[in-house]
Write an enzyme that holds these catalytic residues in place. Structure first.
Site, PDB file in Angstrom:
ATOM      1  N   LYS A 244       0.848  -1.300   0.106  1.00 59.16           N
ATOM      2  CA  LYS A 244      -0.176  -0.020  -0.011  1.00 59.16           C
ATOM      3  C   LYS A 244       0.875   1.197   0.077  1.00 59.16           C
ATOM      4  CE  LYS A 244      -4.254  -1.869   1.911  1.00 59.16           C
ATOM      5  NZ  LYS A 244      -4.150  -3.318   2.321  1.00 59.16           N
TER       6      LYS A 244
HETATM    7  C1  PLP Z   1      -4.554  -4.134   1.753  1.00 60.30           C
HETATM    8  C2  PLP Z   1      -4.127  -5.680   1.544  1.00 60.30           C
HETATM    9  C3  PLP Z   1      -4.320  -6.538   0.728  1.00 60.30           C
HETATM   10  C4  PLP Z   1      -5.619  -6.409  -0.320  1.00 60.30           C
HETATM   11  O1  PLP Z   1      -5.403  -5.740  -1.388  1.00 60.30           O
HETATM   12  P1  PLP Z   1      -6.919  -5.199  -2.123  1.00 60.30           P
HETATM   13  O2  PLP Z   1      -6.333  -4.217  -2.904  1.00 60.30           O
HETATM   14  O3  PLP Z   1      -7.759  -4.605  -0.956  1.00 60.30           O
HETATM   15  O4  PLP Z   1      -7.536  -6.257  -2.618  1.00 60.30           O
HETATM   16  C5  PLP Z   1      -3.328  -7.803   0.612  1.00 60.30           C
HETATM   17  N1  PLP Z   1      -2.339  -7.801   1.464  1.00 60.30           N
HETATM   18  C6  PLP Z   1      -2.177  -6.902   2.446  1.00 60.30           C
HETATM   19  C7  PLP Z   1      -0.862  -7.252   3.184  1.00 60.30           C
HETATM   20  C8  PLP Z   1      -2.728  -5.799   2.429  1.00 60.30           C
HETATM   21  O5  PLP Z   1      -2.557  -4.793   3.182  1.00 60.30           O
END
Ligand code: PLP
Length: 430
Positions: free
Chosen positions: A107
């Site tokens: 993210k």
């Molecule tokens: C947010 C997150 C996901 C999921 O991603 P999306 O785009 O919401 O499908 C997967 N793994 C981790 C570690 C995350 O923080």
């Protein structure tokens, strides 16, 4: 480039407006009116450090001239100043490590890109921008660090006290001056309710420009295509199957739009935990949202994933077309833990629970051969989730960046779960 709402009732807007609004008023999601041809990006030779340049080339048409090229290049260089290494786990199966950013999760890319774009436009808004985010752990850290030191923008983070991991807690509370961290005596749902109420608070809106920086924002969503192009260019001759640990389905929706733009991947797997509304939808053709269930891969505990609307839009709501482009798997906690143990024992590699869901899905659905490779997106560093050391009964080395956080001053305000306490804390700190 223009963006329309997937619900079709809000006005079509440009990049700046879509970024500032986050979500159209009709409750849909912004979607680009055209998908640029980026096939050239998929065949350029790969070189180290090419991630930021790749992000610039792919975001340029999406920004549509609303940020000057030189500034956009600087934003990309600044936002993506860490690599996405590919590590071979078993023959033909790779982990694409997306956790080398400051908060050790993928993210960081979207949050850092968005924060810098918001900083870029903040001068033209006329009010101080205040980003309000509720987090169960991962998002808040990425947003807090993404916005740290960004001029003209303040951030309010709400997290449930005592319910995030040790490392997440460090990342949420060792922040910069423009970040206000509220440690709420309550649940994640309380945090979300407080954030929602604050975002629509008229008094606050009169004084500040309020926005949410959540994952549906186009400036968080679209830059994620970089991961897929970065991997693609390292396998010019192979067919690639990408397995994407999915919760709100933003990351995989970015992969699918990259595929339409000319990425040249063979297929995608949406790797889910026990929250399996999308696998059920593809199986039965019926989409039925459910309350989320708690799992080991808690950043994916989503019972009504927002970005499915974008995937349906991309494929004109043609279920067969969606099935052709995206396979799905649902992995139980038991299998997630077994995968973490097995991969650690047999290959000496430690995965976090989200990555393990992706890896297990790949093992289940893909059969890598001489001309085919499987790439599981490693979305977080294992040290972020305390469950991993419990499952492996040993401690995981803490990366330097996290260890150094402990030396910083702890900055957070404890509050109860009432709105008046929250608003007092915010007003005192802004
Ligand atoms: C947010 C997150 C996901 C999921 O991603 P999306 O785009 O919401 O499908 C997967 N793994 C981790 C570690 C995350 O923080």
């Amino acid at each position: 480039m223009r963006y329309f709402s997937t619900n079709g009732r809000s006005a079509v807007v440009g990049f700046r407006e879509a970024l500032l609004q986050g979500q159209p008023e009709d409750g849909g999601l912004y979607f680009p009116t055209e998908i640029p041809d980026l096939a050239e990006l998929a065949v350029l030779p790969w070189r180290e450090g090419g991630e930021a340049e790749t992000a610039f080339s792919l975001m340029r048409p999406y920004v549509g001239g609303e940020i000057r090229d030189a500034d956009l290049e600087a934003i990309c260089g600044d936002a993506i100043d860490f690599p996405f290494p590919l590590v071979e786990i078993t023959p033909g199966i790779f982990a694409l490590e997306l956790f080398h950013g400051p908060t050790l999760a993928f993210k960081d890319v979207g949050a850092r890109f968005m924060s810098r774009c918001l900083g870029y436009f903040s001068g033209s808004i006329g009010k101080r921008a205040v980003v309000i985010v509720a987090t169960s752990g991962d998002t808040g850290g990425a947003v807090a660090h993404g916005f740290a030191g960004v001029e003209g923008v303040s951030v309010v983070i709400l997290f449930p006290k005592g319910r995030v991991s040790r490392v997440q807690e460090l990342q949420l509370t060792r922040t910069d001056k423009n970040v206000i961290t509220l440690e709420v005596h309550g649940s994640f749902d309380d945090c979300q309710r407080l954030a929602k109420t604050a975002l629509s608070d008229r008094d606050l809106r009169n004084k500040y420009f309020l926005t949410s920086a959540n994952s549906i924002n186009i400036a968080r969503w679209l830059p994620q295509q970089t991961y897929y192009f970065a991997a693609r260019r390292q396998f010019p001759d192979a067919k690639i199957v990408f397995s994407v640990p999915s919760g709100n389905f933003g990351n995989i929706a970015a992969g699918l739009i990259a595929k339409r733009a000319g990425l040249g991947a063979r297929s995608f797997i949406a790797a889910c935990n026990a929250n399996n509304v999308v696998p059920k939808y593809l199986e039965t053709g019926q989409y039925i949202p459910e309350p989320s269930k708690r799992t080991l891969s808690n950043a994916m505990d989503v019972g009504d994933p927002s970005n499915l609307a974008r995937i349906r839009q991309l494929f004109n709501d043609d279920l067969d077309l969606i099935r052709e482009n995206m396979a799905t798997a649902s992995i139980s906690d038991e299998d997630t833990a077994a995968t973490i143990r097995k991969v650690n024992r047999e290959f000496g590699y430690t995965m976090d629970p989200h990555t393990a869901v992706g890896f297990a899905s790949l093992e289940k659905l893909a059969k890598p051969g001489p001309s085919e490779v499987g790439v599981a997106l490693a979305t977080a560093h294992p040290v972020k989730f305390d469950s991993v050391s419990d499952i492996l009964s040993n401690n995981i080395d803490v990366p330097d960046a996290v260890a150094r956080l402990g030396d910083r001053e702890r900055r957070s305000i404890e509050i109860g779960n009432s709105y008046s306490e929250m608003i007092d804390a915010i007003k005192k700190s802004l």
